[in-house]
Design an enzyme around this catalytic site. Structure first.
Site, PDB file in Angstrom:
ATOM      1  N   LYS A  11       0.826  -1.210   0.000  1.00 62.08           N
ATOM      2  CA  LYS A  11       0.000   0.000   0.000  1.00 62.08           C
ATOM      3  C   LYS A  11       0.868   1.271   0.000  1.00 62.08           C
ATOM      4  O   LYS A  11       2.074   1.208   0.241  1.00 62.08           O
ATOM      5  CB  LYS A  11      -0.945  -0.051   1.206  1.00 62.08           C
ATOM      6  CG  LYS A  11      -1.932  -1.241   1.142  1.00 62.08           C
ATOM      7  CD  LYS A  11      -2.903  -1.189   2.317  1.00 62.08           C
ATOM      8  CE  LYS A  11      -3.920  -2.318   2.258  1.00 62.08           C
ATOM      9  NZ  LYS A  11      -4.896  -2.237   3.378  1.00 62.08           N
ATOM     10  N   TYR A  51     -12.646  -1.985  -3.248  1.00 61.51           N
ATOM     11  CA  TYR A  51     -13.075  -2.084  -1.853  1.00 61.51           C
ATOM     12  C   TYR A  51     -14.586  -1.947  -1.675  1.00 61.51           C
ATOM     13  O   TYR A  51     -15.055  -1.584  -0.597  1.00 61.51           O
ATOM     14  CB  TYR A  51     -12.342  -1.027  -1.012  1.00 61.51           C
ATOM     15  CG  TYR A  51     -10.901  -1.411  -0.691  1.00 61.51           C
ATOM     16  CD1 TYR A  51     -10.610  -2.440   0.204  1.00 61.51           C
ATOM     17  CD2 TYR A  51      -9.833  -0.744  -1.274  1.00 61.51           C
ATOM     18  CE1 TYR A  51      -9.308  -2.796   0.506  1.00 61.51           C
ATOM     19  CE2 TYR A  51      -8.515  -1.093  -0.979  1.00 61.51           C
ATOM     20  CZ  TYR A  51      -8.268  -2.121  -0.079  1.00 61.51           C
ATOM     21  OH  TYR A  51      -6.968  -2.468   0.217  1.00 61.51           O
ATOM     22  N   PHE A  59     -15.248   4.054   7.540  1.00 63.47           N
ATOM     23  CA  PHE A  59     -13.902   4.431   7.104  1.00 63.47           C
ATOM     24  C   PHE A  59     -13.719   4.370   5.585  1.00 63.47           C
ATOM     25  O   PHE A  59     -12.600   4.546   5.086  1.00 63.47           O
ATOM     26  CB  PHE A  59     -12.853   3.552   7.799  1.00 63.47           C
ATOM     27  CG  PHE A  59     -13.021   2.067   7.543  1.00 63.47           C
ATOM     28  CD1 PHE A  59     -12.571   1.479   6.366  1.00 63.47           C
ATOM     29  CD2 PHE A  59     -13.638   1.260   8.494  1.00 63.47           C
ATOM     30  CE1 PHE A  59     -12.721   0.122   6.133  1.00 63.47           C
ATOM     31  CE2 PHE A  59     -13.801  -0.113   8.258  1.00 63.47           C
ATOM     32  CZ  PHE A  59     -13.334  -0.664   7.071  1.00 63.47           C
ATOM     33  N   ARG A  87      -2.228 -14.541   4.839  1.00 63.42           N
ATOM     34  CA  ARG A  87      -2.891 -13.767   5.896  1.00 63.42           C
ATOM     35  C   ARG A  87      -2.118 -13.907   7.219  1.00 63.42           C
ATOM     36  O   ARG A  87      -2.033 -12.957   7.993  1.00 63.42           O
ATOM     37  CB  ARG A  87      -4.348 -14.229   6.082  1.00 63.42           C
ATOM     38  CG  ARG A  87      -5.271 -13.959   4.902  1.00 63.42           C
ATOM     39  CD  ARG A  87      -5.596 -12.505   4.682  1.00 63.42           C
ATOM     40  NE  ARG A  87      -6.263 -11.887   5.800  1.00 63.42           N
ATOM     41  CZ  ARG A  87      -6.977 -10.759   5.728  1.00 63.42           C
ATOM     42  NH1 ARG A  87      -7.124 -10.117   4.571  1.00 63.42           N
ATOM     43  NH2 ARG A  87      -7.542 -10.235   6.797  1.00 63.42           N
ATOM     44  N   THR A  93      -5.261  -6.887  10.863  1.00 68.25           N
ATOM     45  CA  THR A  93      -5.527  -5.604  10.196  1.00 68.25           C
ATOM     46  C   THR A  93      -4.911  -4.436  10.965  1.00 68.25           C
ATOM     47  O   THR A  93      -4.316  -3.533  10.377  1.00 68.25           O
ATOM     48  CB  THR A  93      -7.056  -5.385  10.088  1.00 68.25           C
ATOM     49  OG1 THR A  93      -7.638  -6.544   9.486  1.00 68.25           O
ATOM     50  CG2 THR A  93      -7.386  -4.165   9.255  1.00 68.25           C
ATOM     51  N   ARG A 104       2.675  -6.542   8.940  1.00 62.86           N
ATOM     52  CA  ARG A 104       1.996  -5.363   9.481  1.00 62.86           C
ATOM     53  C   ARG A 104       2.599  -4.926  10.815  1.00 62.86           C
ATOM     54  O   ARG A 104       2.717  -3.737  11.092  1.00 62.86           O
ATOM     55  CB  ARG A 104       0.495  -5.624   9.601  1.00 62.86           C
ATOM     56  CG  ARG A 104      -0.187  -5.495   8.236  1.00 62.86           C
ATOM     57  CD  ARG A 104      -1.591  -6.007   8.243  1.00 62.86           C
ATOM     58  NE  ARG A 104      -2.353  -5.615   7.067  1.00 62.86           N
ATOM     59  CZ  ARG A 104      -3.533  -6.133   6.750  1.00 62.86           C
ATOM     60  NH1 ARG A 104      -4.091  -7.049   7.516  1.00 62.86           N
ATOM     61  NH2 ARG A 104      -4.157  -5.739   5.659  1.00 62.86           N
ATOM     62  N   ASN A 114      -2.032   0.394   6.730  1.00 61.62           N
ATOM     63  CA  ASN A 114      -1.480  -0.847   7.278  1.00 61.62           C
ATOM     64  C   ASN A 114      -0.612  -1.639   6.313  1.00 61.62           C
ATOM     65  O   ASN A 114      -0.513  -2.858   6.403  1.00 61.62           O
ATOM     66  CB  ASN A 114      -2.600  -1.708   7.889  1.00 61.62           C
ATOM     67  CG  ASN A 114      -3.627  -2.129   6.868  1.00 61.62           C
ATOM     68  OD1 ASN A 114      -3.543  -1.748   5.707  1.00 61.62           O
ATOM     69  ND2 ASN A 114      -4.580  -2.933   7.285  1.00 61.62           N
ATOM     70  N   HIS A 117      -1.993  -5.484   1.619  1.00 63.99           N
ATOM     71  CA  HIS A 117      -3.267  -6.179   1.451  1.00 63.99           C
ATOM     72  C   HIS A 117      -3.009  -7.660   1.193  1.00 63.99           C
ATOM     73  O   HIS A 117      -2.019  -8.010   0.558  1.00 63.99           O
ATOM     74  CB  HIS A 117      -4.013  -5.598   0.241  1.00 63.99           C
ATOM     75  CG  HIS A 117      -5.205  -6.400  -0.190  1.00 63.99           C
ATOM     76  ND1 HIS A 117      -6.433  -6.270   0.428  1.00 63.99           N
ATOM     77  CD2 HIS A 117      -5.346  -7.370  -1.136  1.00 63.99           C
ATOM     78  CE1 HIS A 117      -7.282  -7.127  -0.143  1.00 63.99           C
ATOM     79  NE2 HIS A 117      -6.650  -7.804  -1.091  1.00 63.99           N
ATOM     80  N   GLU A 128      -9.622 -10.219  -7.432  1.00 67.81           N
ATOM     81  CA  GLU A 128      -8.663  -9.129  -7.234  1.00 67.81           C
ATOM     82  C   GLU A 128      -7.501  -9.226  -8.222  1.00 67.81           C
ATOM     83  O   GLU A 128      -7.023  -8.203  -8.737  1.00 67.81           O
ATOM     84  CB  GLU A 128      -8.160  -9.142  -5.789  1.00 67.81           C
ATOM     85  CG  GLU A 128      -9.271  -8.791  -4.799  1.00 67.81           C
ATOM     86  CD  GLU A 128      -8.910  -9.032  -3.337  1.00 67.81           C
ATOM     87  OE1 GLU A 128      -9.765  -8.767  -2.479  1.00 67.81           O
ATOM     88  OE2 GLU A 128      -7.776  -9.489  -3.047  1.00 67.81           O
TER      89      GLU A 128
HETATM   90  P1  IDP Z   1      -7.901  -6.631   5.918  1.00 63.43           P
HETATM   91  O1  IDP Z   1      -7.112  -5.730   4.991  1.00 63.43           O
HETATM   92  O2  IDP Z   1      -7.059  -7.113   7.069  1.00 63.43           O
HETATM   93  O3  IDP Z   1      -8.604  -7.756   5.196  1.00 63.43           O
HETATM   94  P2  IDP Z   1     -10.496  -5.336   6.122  1.00 63.43           P
HETATM   95  O4  IDP Z   1     -11.393  -5.400   7.312  1.00 63.43           O
HETATM   96  O5  IDP Z   1     -10.883  -6.105   4.902  1.00 63.43           O
HETATM   97  O6  IDP Z   1      -9.025  -5.713   6.607  1.00 63.43           O
HETATM   98  O7  IDP Z   1     -10.367  -3.788   5.743  1.00 63.43           O
HETATM   99  C1  IDP Z   1      -9.814  -3.385   4.500  1.00 63.43           C
HETATM  100  C2  IDP Z   1      -8.881  -2.228   4.749  1.00 63.43           C
HETATM  101  O8  IDP Z   1      -9.629  -1.108   5.227  1.00 63.43           O
HETATM  102  C3  IDP Z   1      -7.818  -2.462   5.829  1.00 63.43           C
HETATM  103  O9  IDP Z   1      -6.694  -3.184   5.373  1.00 63.43           O
HETATM  104  C4  IDP Z   1      -7.484  -1.045   6.224  1.00 63.43           C
HETATM  105  O10 IDP Z   1      -6.594  -0.420   5.290  1.00 63.43           O
HETATM  106  C5  IDP Z   1      -8.835  -0.367   6.158  1.00 63.43           C
HETATM  107  N1  IDP Z   1      -9.511  -0.380   7.463  1.00 63.43           N
HETATM  108  C6  IDP Z   1     -10.081  -1.439   8.095  1.00 63.43           C
HETATM  109  N2  IDP Z   1     -10.604  -1.096   9.280  1.00 63.43           N
HETATM  110  C7  IDP Z   1     -10.383   0.239   9.408  1.00 63.43           C
HETATM  111  C8  IDP Z   1     -10.698   1.196  10.436  1.00 63.43           C
HETATM  112  O11 IDP Z   1     -11.291   0.872  11.479  1.00 63.43           O
HETATM  113  N3  IDP Z   1     -10.278   2.483  10.209  1.00 63.43           N
HETATM  114  C9  IDP Z   1      -9.627   2.869   9.060  1.00 63.43           C
HETATM  115  N4  IDP Z   1      -9.315   1.996   8.077  1.00 63.43           N
HETATM  116  C10 IDP Z   1      -9.674   0.708   8.245  1.00 63.43           C
HETATM  117 MG    MG Z   2     -10.130  -7.692   3.775  1.00 60.69          MG
END
Ligand code: IDP
Ligand code: MG
Length: 144
Positions: A11, A51, A59, A87, A93, A104, A114, A117, A128
Site C-alpha cells: 500500500k 473495496y 472508514f 494472511r 488488520t 503489518r 497498514n 493487502h 482481485e
Molecule cells: P484486511 O485488509 O485485514 O482484510 P479489512 O477489514 O478487509 O481488513 O479492511 C480493509 C482495509 O480497510 C484495511 O486493510 C485497512 O486499510 C482499512 N480499514 C479497516 N478497518 C479500518 C478502520 O477501522 N479504520 C480505518 N481503516 C480501516
Molecule cells: Mg479484507
C-alpha cells in the site's frame, strides 16, 4: 487450479517509506513465488470498485483517499495454501494487534495505513488478481 495463489498490494504508506524491498524479501523468504507484479496507482473509481464490500463502513472515504494517495505495488503470489498462509504472514488488520514478526507488525503505521493487502479467500484472490492483471501478465512455471 488457482487455489494456490493469492493477491497482494503493497500500500502507499509502505511504498512511500521505502519498504518495497524489505517486504518482498519477507514474502519470498516465506516461500511465496511472485508470478505477476507491477507498480501502479489506483484511480478513485478503481479503489471504490476494489473495496466496494466496505462501501457502507464509516472508514470507506478514508480508505479510498489513502489507497489513491500514491503508488502501490500489486502482485500475484503462488504457494501451497497461499491465501491462508499469506494472511498469517501479514498479520492482523490493526498493527497493534498483529503478531511479532508479521509484515503489518513490522511495517504498518495504523489500522488504516497498514502497509499491505492480502486476499481473504480463493474467490476474492481470483477477482482481485483479474482486477489488476491480464492472463498475459501472469508468469507461472519454470523458464530455465
Ligand atoms: P484486511 O485488509 O485485514 O482484510 P479489512 O477489514 O478487509 O481488513 O479492511 C480493509 C482495509 O480497510 C484495511 O486493510 C485497512 O486499510 C482499512 N480499514 C479497516 N478497518 C479500518 C478502520 O477501522 N479504520 C480505518 N481503516 C480501516
Ligand atoms: Mg479484507
Amino acid at each position: 487450479m488457482t487455489t494456490n495463489r493469492t493477491f497482494t498490494m503493497l500500500k502507499p504508506d509502505a511504498v512511500d517509506k521505502g519498504y518495497i524491498g524489505a517486504i518482498l524479501k519477507k514474502i519470498n523468504a516465506a516461500g511465496f513465488k511472485i508470478v505477476a507484479m507491477k507498480m501502479t496507482r489506483l484511480t478513485r473509481a478503481g479503489a471504490e470498485e476494489f473495496y466496494k464490500i466496505h462501501k457502507e463502513r464509516p472508514f470507506f472515504g478514508e480508505l479510498v483517499d489513502y489507497m489513491t494517495c500514491g503508488p502501490i505495488v500489486a502482485a500475484i503470489l503462488e504457494k501451497d495454501n497461499a491465501v491462508e498462509d499469506f494472511r498469517v504472514l501479514i498479520g492482523a488488520t490493526d498493527p497493534a494487534e498483529a503478531a511479532e514478526g508479521t509484515i503489518r507488525k513490522l511495517y504498518a503505521e495504523s489500522i488504516g495505513n497498514n502497509a499491505i493487502h492480502g486476499s481473504d479467500s480463493n474467490e476474492n484472490s481470483e477477482i482481485e488478481s483479474a482486477f489488476h492483471f491480464s492472463g498475459r501478465e501472469v508468469f507461472s512455471g519454470n523458464f530455465f
